[in-house]
Design a protein around this motif. Sequence first.
Motif, PDB file in Angstrom:
ATOM      1  N   ALA A  76       0.883  -1.222   0.011  1.00 34.38           N
ATOM      2  CA  ALA A  76       0.031   0.212   0.026  1.00 34.38           C
ATOM      3  C   ALA A  76       0.859   1.235  -0.092  1.00 34.38           C
ATOM      4  O   ALA A  76       2.093   1.319   0.552  1.00 34.38           O
ATOM      5  CB  ALA A  76      -0.885  -0.121   1.415  1.00 34.38           C
ATOM      6  N   PRO A  77       0.284   2.424  -0.546  1.00 36.09           N
ATOM      7  CA  PRO A  77       1.049   3.586  -0.518  1.00 36.09           C
ATOM      8  C   PRO A  77       1.398   3.974   1.051  1.00 36.09           C
ATOM      9  O   PRO A  77       0.635   3.672   2.013  1.00 36.09           O
ATOM     10  CB  PRO A  77       0.057   4.676  -1.228  1.00 36.09           C
ATOM     11  N   LEU A  78       1.968   5.014   1.066  1.00 34.77           N
ATOM     12  CA  LEU A  78       2.603   5.393   2.419  1.00 34.77           C
ATOM     13  C   LEU A  78       1.521   6.047   3.412  1.00 34.77           C
ATOM     14  O   LEU A  78       1.348   5.735   4.480  1.00 34.77           O
ATOM     15  CB  LEU A  78       4.050   6.475   2.464  1.00 34.77           C
ATOM     16  N   HIS A  79       0.461   6.805   2.700  1.00 34.02           N
ATOM     17  CA  HIS A  79      -0.333   7.305   3.570  1.00 34.02           C
ATOM     18  C   HIS A  79      -1.657   6.306   4.012  1.00 34.02           C
ATOM     19  O   HIS A  79      -2.006   6.262   4.945  1.00 34.02           O
ATOM     20  CB  HIS A  79      -1.053   8.471   3.022  1.00 34.02           C
ATOM     21  N   ILE A  80      -1.828   5.172   3.152  1.00 36.57           N
ATOM     22  CA  ILE A  80      -2.413   4.025   3.630  1.00 36.57           C
ATOM     23  C   ILE A  80      -1.787   3.273   4.578  1.00 36.57           C
ATOM     24  O   ILE A  80      -2.717   2.785   5.586  1.00 36.57           O
ATOM     25  CB  ILE A  80      -2.854   3.175   2.260  1.00 36.57           C
ATOM     26  N   GLN A  81      -0.650   3.340   4.571  1.00 38.96           N
ATOM     27  CA  GLN A  81       0.055   2.535   5.604  1.00 38.96           C
ATOM     28  C   GLN A  81       0.086   3.124   6.795  1.00 38.96           C
ATOM     29  O   GLN A  81      -0.172   2.469   8.066  1.00 38.96           O
ATOM     30  CB  GLN A  81       1.643   2.254   5.343  1.00 38.96           C
ATOM     31  N   ARG A  82      -0.144   4.747   7.161  1.00 38.18           N
ATOM     32  CA  ARG A  82      -0.042   5.344   8.343  1.00 38.18           C
ATOM     33  C   ARG A  82      -1.550   5.302   8.860  1.00 38.18           C
ATOM     34  O   ARG A  82      -2.019   4.946   9.849  1.00 38.18           O
ATOM     35  CB  ARG A  82      -0.071   6.917   8.013  1.00 38.18           C
ATOM     36  N   MET A  83      -2.631   4.801   8.000  1.00 33.87           N
ATOM     37  CA  MET A  83      -3.858   4.859   8.249  1.00 33.87           C
ATOM     38  C   MET A  83      -4.053   3.451   8.937  1.00 33.87           C
ATOM     39  O   MET A  83      -4.648   3.202  10.071  1.00 33.87           O
ATOM     40  CB  MET A  83      -5.002   4.822   7.065  1.00 33.87           C
ATOM     41  N   ILE A  84      -3.471   2.412   8.343  1.00 34.69           N
ATOM     42  CA  ILE A  84      -3.425   0.992   8.626  1.00 34.69           C
ATOM     43  C   ILE A  84      -2.799   0.898  10.318  1.00 34.69           C
ATOM     44  O   ILE A  84      -3.385   0.314  11.197  1.00 34.69           O
ATOM     45  CB  ILE A  84      -2.802   0.050   7.779  1.00 34.69           C
ATOM     46  N   LEU A  85      -1.658   1.584  10.183  1.00 36.48           N
ATOM     47  CA  LEU A  85      -1.157   1.521  11.798  1.00 36.48           C
ATOM     48  C   LEU A  85      -1.936   2.297  12.655  1.00 36.48           C
ATOM     49  O   LEU A  85      -1.989   1.876  13.868  1.00 36.48           O
ATOM     50  CB  LEU A  85       0.107   2.462  11.379  1.00 36.48           C
ATOM     51  N   PHE A  86      -2.653   3.350  12.452  1.00 34.40           N
ATOM     52  CA  PHE A  86      -3.703   4.000  13.208  1.00 34.40           C
ATOM     53  C   PHE A  86      -4.867   2.968  13.676  1.00 34.40           C
ATOM     54  O   PHE A  86      -4.928   3.072  14.912  1.00 34.40           O
ATOM     55  CB  PHE A  86      -4.073   5.197  12.652  1.00 34.40           C
ATOM     56  N   LEU A  87      -5.268   2.080  12.655  1.00 34.28           N
ATOM     57  CA  LEU A  87      -6.124   1.278  12.871  1.00 34.28           C
ATOM     58  C   LEU A  87      -5.703   0.214  13.968  1.00 34.28           C
ATOM     59  O   LEU A  87      -6.612  -0.349  14.577  1.00 34.28           O
ATOM     60  CB  LEU A  87      -7.022   0.592  11.803  1.00 34.28           C
ATOM     61  N   LEU A  88      -4.483  -0.310  13.442  1.00 31.75           N
ATOM     62  CA  LEU A  88      -4.197  -1.308  14.548  1.00 31.75           C
ATOM     63  C   LEU A  88      -3.808  -0.793  15.927  1.00 31.75           C
ATOM     64  O   LEU A  88      -3.960  -1.487  16.854  1.00 31.75           O
ATOM     65  CB  LEU A  88      -2.502  -1.829  13.829  1.00 31.75           C
ATOM     66  N   LEU A  89      -3.281   0.452  16.157  1.00 30.27           N
ATOM     67  CA  LEU A  89      -3.023   1.131  17.593  1.00 30.27           C
ATOM     68  C   LEU A  89      -4.316   1.047  18.211  1.00 30.27           C
ATOM     69  O   LEU A  89      -4.377   1.019  19.454  1.00 30.27           O
ATOM     70  CB  LEU A  89      -2.297   2.546  17.390  1.00 30.27           C
ATOM     71  N   LYS A  90      -5.436   1.663  17.408  1.00 28.30           N
ATOM     72  CA  LYS A  90      -6.653   1.682  18.121  1.00 28.30           C
ATOM     73  C   LYS A  90      -7.334   0.424  18.365  1.00 28.30           C
ATOM     74  O   LYS A  90      -8.064   0.236  19.339  1.00 28.30           O
ATOM     75  CB  LYS A  90      -7.770   2.657  17.243  1.00 28.30           C
TER      76      LYS A  90
END
Length: 128
Positions: A76-90
Amino acid sequence: MFFSLTGVFIISLCFNFLRIFQIASSGEAVKEAFLPVTFIFVNIMYLFIYNFFGQNIIDHNSQVFITAYSVQWYVAPLHIQRMILFLLLKGAKDFTIIIGKIFISSIECFATLIKASISYFTVVLSMQ
């Protein structure tokens, strides 16, 4: 509001169980037990339904976490990776729906409420 309503339902279950026990032990007509059995059925269904919906929401949140965890993030692109990381943290934290700042709306809480009303019934029965 749900907390006070749940307390009323637990007390109602306790005394309806007591009334059914009194009817069964005294040998009164079975027609006498129809109203308490109906109240017990309605109370248990109400408690089950709102705890079931809470459990449904909790399960859905867990499914979102599992989906975000199993996605192929590295393509995935970098901005999508950040969103996935946010979902995983939450999603790593346990998600609960707390009603009345006392109990969690789940099937486990439903079982606890039913067990509590039966325990109160046995206490009241032993006091007679």
